[in-house]
Design a protein around this motif. Structure first.
Motif, PDB file in Angstrom:
ATOM      1  N   MET A   1      24.522  44.432  26.482  1.00  0.00           N
ATOM      2  CA  MET A   1      23.911  43.161  26.860  1.00  0.00           C
ATOM      3  C   MET A   1      23.209  43.311  28.204  1.00  0.00           C
ATOM      4  O   MET A   1      23.735  43.902  29.130  1.00  0.00           O
ATOM      5  N   THR A   2      22.038  42.780  28.284  1.00  0.00           N
ATOM      6  CA  THR A   2      21.242  42.867  29.495  1.00  0.00           C
ATOM      7  C   THR A   2      21.839  42.059  30.630  1.00  0.00           C
ATOM      8  O   THR A   2      22.359  40.966  30.418  1.00  0.00           O
ATOM      9  N   SER A   3      21.747  42.599  31.812  1.00  0.00           N
ATOM     10  CA  SER A   3      22.171  41.887  33.014  1.00  0.00           C
ATOM     11  C   SER A   3      20.988  41.111  33.589  1.00  0.00           C
ATOM     12  O   SER A   3      19.836  41.367  33.251  1.00  0.00           O
TER      13      SER A   3
ATOM     14  N   CYS B   1      18.217  38.615  52.724  1.00  0.00           N
ATOM     15  CA  CYS B   1      17.847  38.108  51.412  1.00  0.00           C
ATOM     16  C   CYS B   1      18.991  38.340  50.398  1.00  0.00           C
ATOM     17  O   CYS B   1      19.588  39.416  50.390  1.00  0.00           O
ATOM     18  N   ASN B   2      19.240  37.372  49.538  1.00  0.00           N
ATOM     19  CA  ASN B   2      20.394  37.383  48.647  1.00  0.00           C
ATOM     20  C   ASN B   2      20.005  37.469  47.182  1.00  0.00           C
ATOM     21  O   ASN B   2      19.014  36.891  46.753  1.00  0.00           O
ATOM     22  N   VAL B   3      20.846  38.190  46.429  1.00  0.00           N
ATOM     23  CA  VAL B   3      20.701  38.279  44.983  1.00  0.00           C
ATOM     24  C   VAL B   3      22.088  38.231  44.360  1.00  0.00           C
ATOM     25  O   VAL B   3      23.095  38.472  45.032  1.00  0.00           O
ATOM     26  N   ILE B   4      22.114  37.937  43.071  1.00  0.00           N
ATOM     27  CA  ILE B   4      23.349  37.990  42.294  1.00  0.00           C
ATOM     28  C   ILE B   4      23.043  38.811  41.047  1.00  0.00           C
ATOM     29  O   ILE B   4      22.059  38.551  40.360  1.00  0.00           O
ATOM     30  N   VAL B   5      23.878  39.805  40.784  1.00  0.00           N
ATOM     31  CA  VAL B   5      23.748  40.607  39.565  1.00  0.00           C
ATOM     32  C   VAL B   5      24.839  40.120  38.629  1.00  0.00           C
ATOM     33  O   VAL B   5      26.023  40.139  38.977  1.00  0.00           O
ATOM     34  N   GLN B   6      24.440  39.663  37.436  1.00  0.00           N
ATOM     35  CA  GLN B   6      25.399  39.035  36.539  1.00  0.00           C
ATOM     36  C   GLN B   6      25.041  39.280  35.082  1.00  0.00           C
ATOM     37  O   GLN B   6      23.898  39.605  34.761  1.00  0.00           O
ATOM     38  N   GLY B   7      26.045  39.147  34.240  1.00  0.00           N
ATOM     39  CA  GLY B   7      25.865  39.266  32.803  1.00  0.00           C
ATOM     40  C   GLY B   7      26.975  38.510  32.109  1.00  0.00           C
ATOM     41  O   GLY B   7      28.095  38.409  32.625  1.00  0.00           O
TER      42      GLY B   7
END
Length: 123
Positions: A1-3, A57-63
């Motif tokens: 499944m793609t993140s 700068c902020n990011v969230i990596v999720q799946g």
């Protein structure tokens, strides 16, 4: 499944106004991440705020069904964007979302802010 990479488009680094930017650091970073993520098959989305202003700068990596990670304190450079995309690819390939530390791209080391455990599938 793609993140997914969720990008805070509202992020402004502390010296934003002194640099006379015409867009937020988050918007500029989002453009770089989107350009690197698209050919890699990683989904992106922009949000207005992730409430990590002191770490822009902020990011969230999720799946779905996976551990998610918040990352911050990036300089919004092409190499930062590529490191995030490279990490998201590994996250996508992991069944749980966990990626062994030794495999992390150098560009994300020291940028992790928090880890979010997936919600249970049942009550």
């Amino acid at each position: 499944m793609t993140s997914w990479i969720t990008i805070c488009a509202g992020c402004k680094r502390a010296d934003w106004s002194e640099r006379g930017m015409d867009k937020t650091d988050g918007e500029a970073f989002a453009e770089l991440i989107e350009a690197a993520a698209q050919p890699a098959g990683i989904n992106t989305r922009r949000v207005t705020c992730t409430m990590g202003c002191e770490r822009a700068c902020n990011v969230i990596v999720q799946g779905a069904g996976k551990i998610s990670y918040s990352l911050g304190m990036f300089d919004a450079t092409p190499s930062d964007a590529q490191a995030i995309v490279d990490y998201a690819i590994m996250h996508s390939e992991s069944e749980t979302g966990q990626v062994p530390f030794r495999q992390w791209p150098i560009g994300v080391k020291g940028h992790f802010v928090s880890r979010h455990i997936p919600l249970p599938e049942q009550n």
